[in-house]
Scaffold this motif. Structure first.
Motif, mmCIF file in Angstrom:
data_model
loop_
_atom_site.group_PDB
_atom_site.id
_atom_site.type_symbol
_atom_site.label_atom_id
_atom_site.label_comp_id
_atom_site.label_asym_id
_atom_site.label_seq_id
_atom_site.Cartn_x
_atom_site.Cartn_y
_atom_site.Cartn_z
ATOM 1 N N ASP A 114 2.386 4.341 -13.111
ATOM 2 C CA ASP A 114 2.005 4.197 -11.707
ATOM 3 C C ASP A 114 2.396 5.485 -10.984
ATOM 4 O O ASP A 114 2.630 6.514 -11.616
ATOM 5 C CB ASP A 114 2.650 2.962 -11.083
ATOM 6 C CG ASP A 114 4.174 3.011 -11.118
ATOM 7 O OD1 ASP A 114 4.728 3.969 -11.709
ATOM 8 O OD2 ASP A 114 4.816 2.091 -10.578
ATOM 9 N N ASP A 115 2.415 5.468 -9.695
ATOM 10 C CA ASP A 115 2.735 6.675 -8.927
ATOM 11 C C ASP A 115 1.860 7.844 -9.367
ATOM 12 O O ASP A 115 2.319 8.977 -9.514
ATOM 13 C CB ASP A 115 4.222 7.027 -9.070
ATOM 14 C CG ASP A 115 4.691 8.034 -8.003
ATOM 15 O OD1 ASP A 115 4.047 8.091 -6.936
ATOM 16 O OD2 ASP A 115 5.669 8.751 -8.260
ATOM 17 N N LEU A 116 0.579 7.553 -9.587
ATOM 18 C CA LEU A 116 -0.361 8.575 -10.055
ATOM 19 C C LEU A 116 -1.195 9.162 -8.917
ATOM 20 O O LEU A 116 -2.061 10.010 -9.165
ATOM 21 C CB LEU A 116 -1.283 7.976 -11.116
ATOM 22 C CG LEU A 116 -0.597 7.575 -12.430
ATOM 23 C CD1 LEU A 116 -1.540 6.756 -13.306
ATOM 24 C CD2 LEU A 116 -0.117 8.803 -13.182
ATOM 25 N N GLY A 117 -0.964 8.701 -7.705
ATOM 26 C CA GLY A 117 -1.681 9.258 -6.569
ATOM 27 C C GLY A 117 -3.141 8.884 -6.523
ATOM 28 O O GLY A 117 -3.976 9.667 -6.072
ATOM 29 N N SER A 118 -3.473 7.687 -7.000
ATOM 30 C CA SER A 118 -4.871 7.244 -7.018
ATOM 31 C C SER A 118 -4.954 5.805 -6.547
ATOM 32 O O SER A 118 -4.018 5.015 -6.753
ATOM 33 C CB SER A 118 -5.443 7.366 -8.433
ATOM 34 O OG SER A 118 -6.748 6.855 -8.490
ATOM 35 N N ASP A 119 -6.090 5.473 -5.928
ATOM 36 C CA ASP A 119 -6.311 4.097 -5.497
ATOM 37 C C ASP A 119 -6.786 3.210 -6.635
ATOM 38 O O ASP A 119 -6.500 2.016 -6.658
ATOM 39 C CB ASP A 119 -7.340 4.048 -4.360
ATOM 40 C CG ASP A 119 -6.862 4.773 -3.113
ATOM 41 O OD1 ASP A 119 -5.635 4.902 -2.934
ATOM 42 O OD2 ASP A 119 -7.719 5.226 -2.330
ATOM 43 N N GLU A 120 -7.518 3.786 -7.589
ATOM 44 C CA GLU A 120 -8.033 2.998 -8.705
ATOM 45 C C GLU A 120 -8.420 3.891 -9.877
ATOM 46 O O GLU A 120 -8.762 5.058 -9.700
ATOM 47 C CB GLU A 120 -9.242 2.164 -8.285
ATOM 48 C CG GLU A 120 -10.447 2.984 -7.854
ATOM 49 C CD GLU A 120 -11.681 2.136 -7.598
ATOM 50 O OE1 GLU A 120 -11.911 1.187 -8.367
ATOM 51 O OE2 GLU A 120 -12.404 2.432 -6.635
ATOM 52 N N PHE A 121 -8.353 3.318 -11.075
ATOM 53 C CA PHE A 121 -8.886 3.928 -12.285
ATOM 54 C C PHE A 121 -9.980 2.998 -12.786
ATOM 55 O O PHE A 121 -9.701 1.904 -13.264
ATOM 56 C CB PHE A 121 -7.783 4.122 -13.332
ATOM 57 C CG PHE A 121 -6.779 5.172 -12.947
ATOM 58 C CD1 PHE A 121 -7.003 6.503 -13.258
ATOM 59 C CD2 PHE A 121 -5.636 4.842 -12.249
ATOM 60 C CE1 PHE A 121 -6.093 7.489 -12.896
ATOM 61 C CE2 PHE A 121 -4.718 5.806 -11.877
ATOM 62 C CZ PHE A 121 -4.943 7.138 -12.197
#
Length: 257
Positions: A114-121
């Motif tokens: 997590d903490d990947l700076g994205s709203d969704e994959f």
């Protein structure tokens, strides 16, 4: 590639916009589902579907349902994409927030990013052992994320943000990764040390593209009005179709769906 007029009555419960395409086609069909999944994978007699309530599993032989969700160890059950990687792990992309989970069918959850700076994959695929995922972030737009394994642990490697618009598909042919947007198909060598530079990516096709499918030596670029056959990075021929929306295209048992 062989023609199949129907895949299996089992797949009537899976919402792949899957249709057998090739020259001389005699049948068009689609299979719809109450699950409305955003991604589907076939593994060991199971159809796995990404849904907002976890991973739905449908046994293609027993015609029974099961689910992988928080009760089975997932940290997040709002699933947008999945793929079975070469380690037989289930790689899961989620949204709200954007996360990547690694699930082992024998051991349960073995990785959580997590903490990947994205709203969704929302799209995930494996190319030459590396995991590529399309993501959306409200501040940065659409990006391609790359993840790699180190001592059996998946970790974030890099992200690339110079593609023109929404990424609609990610595919792999030999040692090349293909990134498909609504207007352009890009390709690059998977292990190119300079993927973060736009010069490493080649535009191989430009049109209103819906997606790609590859496997068994035959590769396709799918548009609303035709399916292009891709050979050695070049479009060599095509055949006509009529399609408005493509959820996902797969090659299974030498047939394109």
């Amino acid at each position: 590639m062989k023609l199949r007029n129907s895949f299996s009555s089992s797949l009537l419960v899976i919402n792949l916009l899957i249709t057998a395409f090739f020259p001389g086609i005699k049948h068009l069909g689609s299979y719809t589902s109450i699950l409305n999944p955003s991604s589907v994978a076939i593994y060991d007699g199971l159809a796995l579907s990404a849904t907002s309530g976890g991973v739905a599993l449908f046994d293609l032989y027993d015609h029974t349902f099961d689910t992988i969700n928080n009760d089975n160890g997932l940290e997040l059950s709002n699933i947008r994409a999945l793929v079975i990687d070469s380690n037989n792990n289930l790689i899961i992309g989620g949204q709200g927030p954007g996360t990547v989970q690694v699930y082992s069918f024998s051991s349960g959850l073995v990785g959580y990013l997590d903490d990947l700076g994205s709203d969704e994959f929302y799209i995930i695929n494996e190319c030459n052992g590396n995991i590529f995922s399309a993501s959306y972030d409200s501040e940065r737009g659409f990006l391609l994320y790359e993840f790699r394994y180190n001592n059996d642990q998946l970790y974030y490697y890099d992200s690339y943000d110079f593609f023109d618009g929404r990424i609609v598909d990610i595919d792999c042919i030999d040692s090349d990764v293909y990134v498909v947007t609504e207007a352009t198909v890009y390709s690059a060598k998977v292990n190119d040390a300079y993927l973060s530079q736009s010069s490493s990516w080649e535009s191989v096709y430009t049109s209103d593209v819906l997606g790609m499918a590859s496997g068994s030596g035959t590769n396709y670029i799918i548009e609303k009005s035709k399916v292009n056959i891709l050979d050695d990075g070049l479009v060599t021929s095509y055949f006509d179709i009529e399609i408005d929306t493509l959820v996902e295209a797969k090659i299974y048992n030498d047939t394109l769906f």
